[in-house]
Enzyme design. Structure first.
Site, short mmCIF file in Angstrom:
data_model
loop_
_atom_site.label_atom_id
_atom_site.label_comp_id
_atom_site.label_asym_id
_atom_site.label_seq_id
_atom_site.Cartn_x
_atom_site.Cartn_y
_atom_site.Cartn_z
N PHE A 1 0.63 -1.23 0.19
CA PHE A 1 0.04 0.06 -0.01
C PHE A 1 0.79 1.24 0.07
O PHE A 1 0.65 2.10 -0.63
CB PHE A 1 -1.03 0.09 1.19
CG PHE A 1 -2.27 -1.00 1.04
CD1 PHE A 1 -3.12 -0.44 0.37
CD2 PHE A 1 -2.12 -2.30 1.66
CE1 PHE A 1 -4.44 -1.32 0.35
CE2 PHE A 1 -3.27 -3.02 1.47
CZ PHE A 1 -4.28 -2.53 0.72
N ARG A 2 2.03 0.98 0.71
CA ARG A 2 2.82 2.38 0.97
C ARG A 2 3.98 2.35 0.19
O ARG A 2 4.37 1.24 -0.45
CB ARG A 2 3.29 2.64 2.53
CG ARG A 2 1.77 2.37 3.43
CD ARG A 2 2.47 1.81 4.86
NE ARG A 2 3.07 2.66 5.63
CZ ARG A 2 2.64 3.71 6.27
NH1 ARG A 2 1.16 3.82 6.38
NH2 ARG A 2 3.44 4.54 6.91
N GLN A 58 -0.81 -8.24 8.84
CA GLN A 58 -1.51 -7.17 8.50
C GLN A 58 -1.78 -7.13 6.92
O GLN A 58 -2.57 -6.29 6.49
CB GLN A 58 -0.52 -5.96 8.48
CG GLN A 58 0.39 -5.76 9.78
CD GLN A 58 1.55 -4.89 10.09
OE1 GLN A 58 1.48 -3.59 10.17
NE2 GLN A 58 2.77 -5.55 9.90
N HIS A 80 -6.16 -6.62 9.70
CA HIS A 80 -6.73 -5.66 8.81
C HIS A 80 -7.88 -6.25 7.95
O HIS A 80 -8.31 -5.65 7.14
CB HIS A 80 -5.88 -4.71 7.99
CG HIS A 80 -4.84 -4.11 9.09
ND1 HIS A 80 -3.53 -3.81 8.71
CD2 HIS A 80 -5.11 -3.36 9.93
CE1 HIS A 80 -3.02 -3.07 9.68
NE2 HIS A 80 -3.90 -2.83 10.48
N CYS A 97 -22.36 -7.90 4.05
CA CYS A 97 -23.30 -7.12 3.52
C CYS A 97 -23.47 -6.04 4.82
O CYS A 97 -23.67 -6.11 5.74
CB CYS A 97 -24.87 -7.88 3.60
SG CYS A 97 -25.92 -6.68 3.04
N CYS A 147 -27.58 -6.42 5.96
CA CYS A 147 -28.08 -7.82 6.75
C CYS A 147 -26.90 -8.43 7.42
O CYS A 147 -27.07 -9.11 8.08
CB CYS A 147 -28.79 -8.70 5.87
SG CYS A 147 -27.63 -9.44 4.79
N CYS A 205 -25.92 -7.87 -2.32
CA CYS A 205 -25.97 -8.85 -1.44
C CYS A 205 -26.95 -9.94 -1.84
O CYS A 205 -28.00 -9.68 -2.29
CB CYS A 205 -26.52 -8.47 -0.22
SG CYS A 205 -26.64 -9.47 1.15
N CYS A 227 -30.07 -10.01 0.60
CA CYS A 227 -31.07 -8.73 0.66
C CYS A 227 -30.98 -7.85 -0.38
O CYS A 227 -31.88 -6.97 -0.47
CB CYS A 227 -31.01 -8.31 2.33
SG CYS A 227 -29.48 -7.39 2.21
N ASN A 265 13.77 -8.76 6.87
CA ASN A 265 13.36 -7.74 6.11
C ASN A 265 14.41 -7.66 4.86
O ASN A 265 15.45 -7.75 5.04
CB ASN A 265 12.94 -6.38 6.70
CG ASN A 265 11.46 -6.20 7.31
OD1 ASN A 265 10.65 -6.46 6.44
ND2 ASN A 265 11.33 -5.94 8.58
ZN LIG Z 1 -27.76 -8.32 2.83
#
Ligand SMILES: [Zn+2]
Length: 247
Positions: free
Chosen positions: A36-37, A102, A120, A128, A131, A149, A152, A215
């Site tokens: 991400f970074r 992570q 994370h 959903c 629901c 969903c 629902c 690392n």
């Molecule tokens: Zn739902």
């Protein structure tokens, strides 16, 4: 990095009664998943503000197009690499209590790891927002965005932590307890910049445990904090280390 350091790490891990691994983006980079970074990371290309939960609810179609592009078109096809496999092997041999990760890519489980704390969340589950039902992401078609969903028709959200969302308190509590009771924390592919996850190695260390770090580049853990710093690629170093441990 000397061979001596590797031998020394293997010796500590062989004697450990409870070891945890704490992993981050660096372990999945070798599976083709961008971090991400940093340069080339997801946030260098996409606006993080769009991954704020309020924005997502207001603009679900726009954000779902980004989610599909970033995670589901490419990352869903990513395979575990030798580093993920080595950790699964260590667990299967009874030498690793858990992986605390992570990462949200599900590659530890794909490699065969059984006890995985996803700090994370995961792209491999969806929930959903109406629901509250959870779904395996592989069962949800992304032909129509946002995907409705199946129960629902409500709004599905990948089950990883968006900005402004709290982390799962149970995962945090259980991972912290485990870190406290471990005598070795093996850091792989993370500099621990993201809190509170980044404190996991500190918890083990404060309880009198040993910290071993793998690392590719130096991190804030590397000097003065980690007891042993093994510099190199996770996919190269971990299999070597596991071979030495399991001999
Ligand atoms: Zn739902």
């Amino acid at each position: 990095m000397s061979n001596h350091a590797l031998q020394n790490a293997a010796e500590i891990l062989r004697k450990s009664r409870c070891t945890i691994a704490f992993t981050g983006a660096g372990i999945s980079v070798e599976s083709g998943i961008p971090p991400f970074r940093g340069p080339g990371g997801v946030w260098s290309k996409y606006d993080p503000e769009k991954f704020e939960k309020g924005y997502f609810k207001r603009h679900p179609e726009e954000v779902w197009h980004l989610l599909k592009e970033i995670f589901y078109d490419t990352q869903a096809r990513a395979k575990p690499n030798p580093a993920h496999l080595a950790l699964a092997e260590l667990e299967a041999a009874g030498r690793l209590a858990a992986v605390i990760t992570q990462n949200i890519d599900g590659l530890h489980q794909a490699a065969g790891s059984k006890t995985v704390y996803e700090y994370h969340g995961s792209t491999r589950r969806m929930q959903c927002l109406d629901c509250r039902t959870f779904f395996d992401a592989a069962t949800i078609s992304l032909d129509i965005l946002p995907p409705p969903c199946p129960h629902c028709g409500g709004l599905l959200k990948p089950d990883f932590v968006f900005f402004s969302e709290a982390i799962d308190f149970d995962v945090h509590r259980e991972a912290t307890e485990l870190a406290k009771g471990s005598d070795v924390c093996l850091i792989v592919g993370t500099g621990g910049e993201v809190m509170p996850a980044g404190r996991i190695p500190l918890v083990t260390r404060n309880a009198g445990g040993t910290v071993i770090e793998i690392n590719r580049f130096e991190t804030r853990y590397s000097y003065g904090f980690s007891d042993i710093f093994l510099q190199g690629k996770a996919g190269t170093m971990l299999p070597k280390l596991v071979d030495l441990i399991l001999g």
